[in-house]
Design an enzyme around this catalytic site. Structure first.
Site, PDB file in Angstrom:
ATOM      1  N   LYS A   1      25.196  -0.756  42.683  1.00 65.29           N
ATOM      2  CA  LYS A   1      25.639  -1.871  43.509  1.00 65.29           C
ATOM      3  C   LYS A   1      25.386  -1.560  44.984  1.00 65.29           C
ATOM      4  CE  LYS A   1      29.804  -4.462  44.630  1.00 65.29           C
ATOM      5  NZ  LYS A   1      31.212  -4.668  44.357  1.00 65.29           N
TER       6      LYS A   1
ATOM      7  N   GLU B   1      25.007  10.526  43.333  1.00 68.82           N
ATOM      8  CA  GLU B   1      24.448  10.934  42.043  1.00 68.82           C
ATOM      9  C   GLU B   1      23.201  10.117  41.708  1.00 68.82           C
ATOM     10  OE1 GLU B   1      27.583  10.146  42.719  1.00 68.82           O
ATOM     11  OE2 GLU B   1      28.989  11.521  41.740  1.00 68.82           O
TER      12      GLU B   1
ATOM     13  N   GLY C   1      32.063  -2.855  40.145  1.00 67.02           N
ATOM     14  CA  GLY C   1      31.189  -1.998  39.346  1.00 67.02           C
ATOM     15  C   GLY C   1      31.573  -1.992  37.876  1.00 67.02           C
ATOM     16  N   ARG C   2      32.857  -1.874  37.593  1.00 69.46           N
ATOM     17  CA  ARG C   2      33.281  -1.760  36.187  1.00 69.46           C
ATOM     18  C   ARG C   2      33.317  -3.107  35.475  1.00 69.46           C
ATOM     19  NH1 ARG C   2      36.775  -0.376  39.973  1.00 69.46           N
ATOM     20  NH2 ARG C   2      38.717  -1.513  40.272  1.00 69.46           N
TER      21      ARG C   2
ATOM     22  N   GLU D   1      40.299   2.965  36.366  1.00 69.34           N
ATOM     23  CA  GLU D   1      39.856   2.735  37.750  1.00 69.34           C
ATOM     24  C   GLU D   1      40.483   1.447  38.291  1.00 69.34           C
ATOM     25  OE1 GLU D   1      35.624   2.012  39.191  1.00 69.34           O
ATOM     26  OE2 GLU D   1      35.791   4.131  39.683  1.00 69.34           O
TER      27      GLU D   1
ATOM     28  N   HIS E   1      39.718  14.021  11.810  1.00 70.90           N
ATOM     29  CA  HIS E   1      39.552  15.434  11.475  1.00 70.90           C
ATOM     30  C   HIS E   1      39.651  16.314  12.712  1.00 70.90           C
ATOM     31  CE1 HIS E   1      38.451  14.508   7.301  1.00 70.90           C
ATOM     32  NE2 HIS E   1      38.022  13.378   7.849  1.00 70.90           N
TER      33      HIS E   1
ATOM     34  N   LYS F   1      34.547  12.061  47.329  1.00 72.11           N
ATOM     35  CA  LYS F   1      33.166  11.809  47.767  1.00 72.11           C
ATOM     36  C   LYS F   1      32.967  12.326  49.188  1.00 72.11           C
ATOM     37  CE  LYS F   1      32.418   7.344  45.477  1.00 72.11           C
ATOM     38  NZ  LYS F   1      32.169   5.926  45.711  1.00 72.11           N
TER      39      LYS F   1
END
Ligand code: F6P
Length: 534
Positions: free
Chosen positions: A211, A217, A271-272, A357, A388, A499
């Site tokens: 965005k 990253e 973003g999410r 978030e 399991h 950040k």
């Protein structure tokens, strides 16, 4: 209705507190014994989803009080404010309009926000995106040497990774004929190295999803990918091998993204909440136009349901308030998400960002502290494998969790006999968690207390439309909860400090000799010393 009213300010909240004391004395088995029709009283079918909350520890009085709480909070008006584009993300003064991204192409009234017809804007960009996706799929858009793409590498992180990655994996059955998809988010570069290990540069398309186009990253991985491509095909090949989705046109120019291969986003898409936007370009390439449109339509169906269904049958309202009930009244601070379909393996991770978030906050929109427990920790794994590993704790451990089971009737890979085993496992676990089993005499370690509340979400198959509905259900659940807790669900200030500190630490990691005078904590100095020694 003032936005500063939160759940605990309401009379209904006090009624729920009273009810919770009484209900904790009653077992799930007793709730079933008291209502032979409990399943039909505690399940709702809408938008292709059967939402069965009969194993939750609620009764009719609690459900009625949920509706009262919604009314006391003015939830109808709060929903309307979101859908019409009010700036409900107050700390960033932004509208929240991911719902506009899934409005159907035909018949929609204009959606005017800030003097602009958002509806028309969205449709125009969606058409560009879907045309691009179709042309990549058919090979009409090809690499610099004219060869069609057989690998797409999506570079992004957070919502610019989790949405596309989760949905592409979930809808693998609808991706016949598409290039293979790889998703790269981690800054360490290893995912990228793995994605490129056997890639043919002439047939590889990178999609940079960001965005902001400033995320460290993503920038690092995109730079490495571009260098990899340049080294093999030359500088001139870059524009034909990189596409991007972003609001940041300048950064896309600087990177060298061809104007035809870039797709717009808007600051009113968080973003999410962005998989429905141009950030979904990898998904569109994977499943093609008609399936992508079905994905949007599934979400739109839930948008309409959320706005119009009465509270008693309103899935997001029920999901949101059951979550609050478990978290704030029954004291269950985590939610385990357990899909009984391997292709939903990334769904818990997707929900982690969506829920945590959004609502992982302790300050309300009005600046005061949230006075009750807000967002639970969301976690999970495909349910059958989890049986399991961590189900032991869920059945018999002292920490207790609320449980969401997701269960398709039809196999996602065509192996129905094995899906029937998955179904039986899921139903068996839901029953065991709810009803437990007394220990045989002298064997207390074989006691299952039961009374672990679970919701079972059943659907016919994991198809694009159903997946769209499922995601939208959780999105609106998060919204309902944010209203109850008084939280702005659409900012994420908590990610900023790390950040910022990282920016200052990068040079120290690269040149530890600078660390001596930098006024560091002894912990940080110690770690940097260790780096220097090794
Ligand atoms: O750091 C959090 C965050 O801002 C998320 O909200 C977002 O999904 C992610 O980073 C990626 O941001 P962008 O799409 O701008 O690269």
């Amino acid at each position: 209705m003032s936005d500063s009213i939160a759940g605990p300010d309401c009379a209904a909240w006090q009624s729920l507190a009273v009810a919770s004391h009484e209900l904790q004395q009653q077992s799930t088995a007793e709730l079933f014994a008291g209502d032979p029709q409990r399943f039909s009283h505690c399940s709702v079918e809408a938008a292709g989803l059967l939402f069965d909350f009969s194993r939750q520890r609620v009764d009719q009085r609690v459900l009625t009080t949920f509706a009262e709480l919604a009314d006391q909070l003015g939830l109808r008006e709060r929903i309307a404010a979101m859908f019409r584009g009010d700036a409900i993300n107050t700390t960033e003064n932004r509208a929240v309009l991911h719902t506009a991204l899934r409005r159907p192409a035909a018949g929609g009234a204009p959606l005017i926000v800030g003097g602009q017809d958002i509806g028309a804007l969205v449709l125009a960009e969606r058409q560009r995106l879907l045309d691009f996706a179709e042309r990549v799929r058919s090979g009409r858009i090809a690499g610099s040497s004219g060869k069609s793409f057989n690998r797409v590498v999506n570079i992004g992180i957070g919502g610019s990774d989790l949405g596309p990655a989760m949905t592409v994996e979930a809808l693998r059955a609808y991706a016949a004929g598409a290039p293979s998809m790889a998703f790269v988010s981690n800054v360490d570069g290893c995912q990228l190295a793995d994605a490129l290990a056997d890639a043919d540069p002439a047939r590889t398309l990178f999609i940079v999803c960001s965005k902001t186009f400033t995320t460290q990253e993503t920038r690092a991985n995109a730079d490495t990918a571009r260098a990899w491509l340049r080294g093999r095909l030359g500088d001139a090949a870059v524009p034909q091998h990189f596409a991007a989705a972003s609001v940041n046109a300048r950064a896309m120019d600087e990177f060298g993204i061809h104007p035809d291969y870039r797709f717009a986003m808007w600051d009113w898409v968080g973003g999410r909440y962005s998989v429905w936007s141009s950030i979904g370009v990898s998904l569109a390439i994977a499943i093609g136009r008609s399936h992508f449109e079905a994905f949007l339509a599934g979400a739109h169906a839930v948008d309409q349901h959320f706005q119009n269904a009465p509270w008693a049958g309103n899935l997001p309202l029920l999901a949101g308030l059951l979550g609050i009930w478990n978290n704030d009244f029954l004291g269950l601070p985590t939610l385990a998400v357990l899909p009984y379909d391997q292709r939903l393996a990334r769904f818990p991770a997707y929900l982690q960002q969506l829920e945590m978030e959004s609502n992982g906050k302790s300050v309300k929109s009005d600046g005061r502290a949230v006075e009750v427990a807000s967002c639970p920790v969301v976690w999970g794994e495909p349910g059958n494998s989890a049986q399991h590993s961590f189900f032991q704790l869920l059945h018999q451990g002292t920490p207790r969790a609320a449980l969401d089971f997701l269960l398709p009737v039809q196999s996602s890979c065509g192996n129905q006999p094995q899906q029937e085993l998955a179904i039986a496992n899921c139903l068996a676990q839901a029953e065991a968690f709810a009803f437990g089993q007394p220990a045989p005499v002298g064997q207390p370690y074989r006691q299952y207390d039961g009374n672990r509340p679970g919701t079972l979400i059943l659907f016919q198959r994991l198809d694009p439309r159903t997946l769209g509905s499922l995601i939208a259900l959780y999105e609106h659940k998060v919204f309902v909860q944010s209203v109850v807790w008084g939280i702005n669900a659409f900012d994420q200030w908590g990610v900023e400090l790390g950040k910022k500190l990282c920016e200052g630490i990068v040079p120290l990691v690269r040149d530890a000799s600078q660390a001596a005078d930098a006024g560091l904590t002894s912990s940080l100095r110690g770690a940097l010393e260790y780096l220097r020694r090794t």
